[in-house]
Write a protein that holds these residues in place. Structure first.
Motif, PDB file in Angstrom:
ATOM      1  N   TYR A   1      25.716  25.626 -80.413  1.00  0.00           N
ATOM      2  CA  TYR A   1      25.730  24.816 -79.203  1.00  0.00           C
ATOM      3  C   TYR A   1      25.704  23.347 -79.556  1.00  0.00           C
ATOM      4  N   LYS A   2      26.458  22.569 -78.777  1.00  0.00           N
ATOM      5  CA  LYS A   2      26.482  21.120 -78.954  1.00  0.00           C
ATOM      6  C   LYS A   2      25.360  20.482 -78.134  1.00  0.00           C
ATOM      7  N   ASP A   3      25.222  20.908 -76.878  1.00  0.00           N
ATOM      8  CA  ASP A   3      24.181  20.369 -75.991  1.00  0.00           C
ATOM      9  C   ASP A   3      23.553  21.503 -75.201  1.00  0.00           C
TER      10      ASP A   3
ATOM     11  N   ARG B   1      18.529  18.983 -75.805  1.00  0.00           N
ATOM     12  CA  ARG B   1      18.722  19.181 -77.246  1.00  0.00           C
ATOM     13  C   ARG B   1      20.186  18.896 -77.552  1.00  0.00           C
ATOM     14  N   HIS B   2      20.400  18.005 -78.496  1.00  0.00           N
ATOM     15  CA  HIS B   2      21.757  17.625 -78.896  1.00  0.00           C
ATOM     16  C   HIS B   2      21.904  17.879 -80.388  1.00  0.00           C
ATOM     17  N   GLN B   3      23.043  18.398 -80.745  1.00  0.00           N
ATOM     18  CA  GLN B   3      23.331  18.634 -82.166  1.00  0.00           C
ATOM     19  C   GLN B   3      24.677  18.010 -82.473  1.00  0.00           C
ATOM     20  N   ASN B   4      24.728  17.279 -83.558  1.00  0.00           N
ATOM     21  CA  ASN B   4      26.000  16.674 -83.964  1.00  0.00           C
ATOM     22  C   ASN B   4      26.978  17.774 -84.372  1.00  0.00           C
ATOM     23  N   VAL B   5      28.221  17.562 -84.003  1.00  0.00           N
ATOM     24  CA  VAL B   5      29.256  18.546 -84.323  1.00  0.00           C
ATOM     25  C   VAL B   5      29.668  18.335 -85.776  1.00  0.00           C
ATOM     26  N   LYS B   6      29.562  19.391 -86.562  1.00  0.00           N
ATOM     27  CA  LYS B   6      29.943  19.335 -87.976  1.00  0.00           C
ATOM     28  C   LYS B   6      31.018  20.389 -88.211  1.00  0.00           C
TER      29      LYS B   6
END
Length: 190
Positions: A5-7, A21-26
């Motif tokens: 998940y991205k957000d 919760r935010h996760q950087n896209v890699k």
């Protein structure tokens, strides 16, 4: 937690975020040109949070495209590898099949060269393809016919030479034969 998940946003009833919760896209192992040529729109999904019959909030989830790109890239690499292996195998099998199919054509070429050298070979085994079979039969017929014509020419030449130097009644040498023999004896040193 696994990065799918991205957000993730949990909103209250009033629409204000409670938890974000935010996760950087890699993009692990995926080249940038692949990402640029294959834009993915990640869907946003939402669901109501209920406490009994009353609405407490809303949860919004946006997928992380990194995992999707990674899976598509791996599938693309596998597909390209299978395509290359299949193409190489098809080329090898096609070349071998073409070599086998064209064998009678090479035999026809050899037969034509032999005819040029006044050797009149005939192919005993006929190819299984219809058109090549017709060509081989035509070449065999031509070879047999040319052999007959050349043998007839040789017999005719021998007959004419015999008529030129022999008397038809006595079958002895004629005047021309005598002159040739006499000239030969005069020029001979012995």
């Amino acid at each position: 937690d696994r990065g799918y998940y991205k957000d993730i946003i949990v909103e209250g009833v009033d629409g204000k975020p409670i938890v974000e919760r935010h996760q950087n896209v890699k993009f692990y192992g995926v080249p940038t040109w692949f990402i640029e040529h294959l834009p993915l729109q990640t869907p946003e999904k939402s669901a109501l949070i209920m406490d009994g019959w009353s609405k407490v909030g809303n949860v919004k989830i946006i997928s992380n495209p990194g995992f999707a790109y990674q899976q598509i890239w791996l599938t693309f690499i596998d597909s390209v590898q299978w395509f290359v292996m299949t193409a190489v195998l098809a080329a090898m099998l096609g070349g071998a099949l073409l070599y086998i199919i064209l064998r009678p054509l090479r035999a026809i070429t050899t037969q034509a060269m032999a005819i040029c050298n006044q050797q009149f070979a005939v192919q005993e085994t006929l190819p299984w393809t219809f058109d090549l079979r017709l060509v081989v039969e035509a070449m065999n017929n031509m070879s047999v016919r040319l052999k007959q014509l050349f043998e007839e020419q040789v017999r005719q030449t021998e007959k004419l030479r015999e008529q030129a130097f022999k008397d038809p009644v006595t079958q002895l040498g004629n005047r021309q034969y005598f002159d040739l023999q006499f000239d030969f004896l005069l020029k001979d040193q012995e």
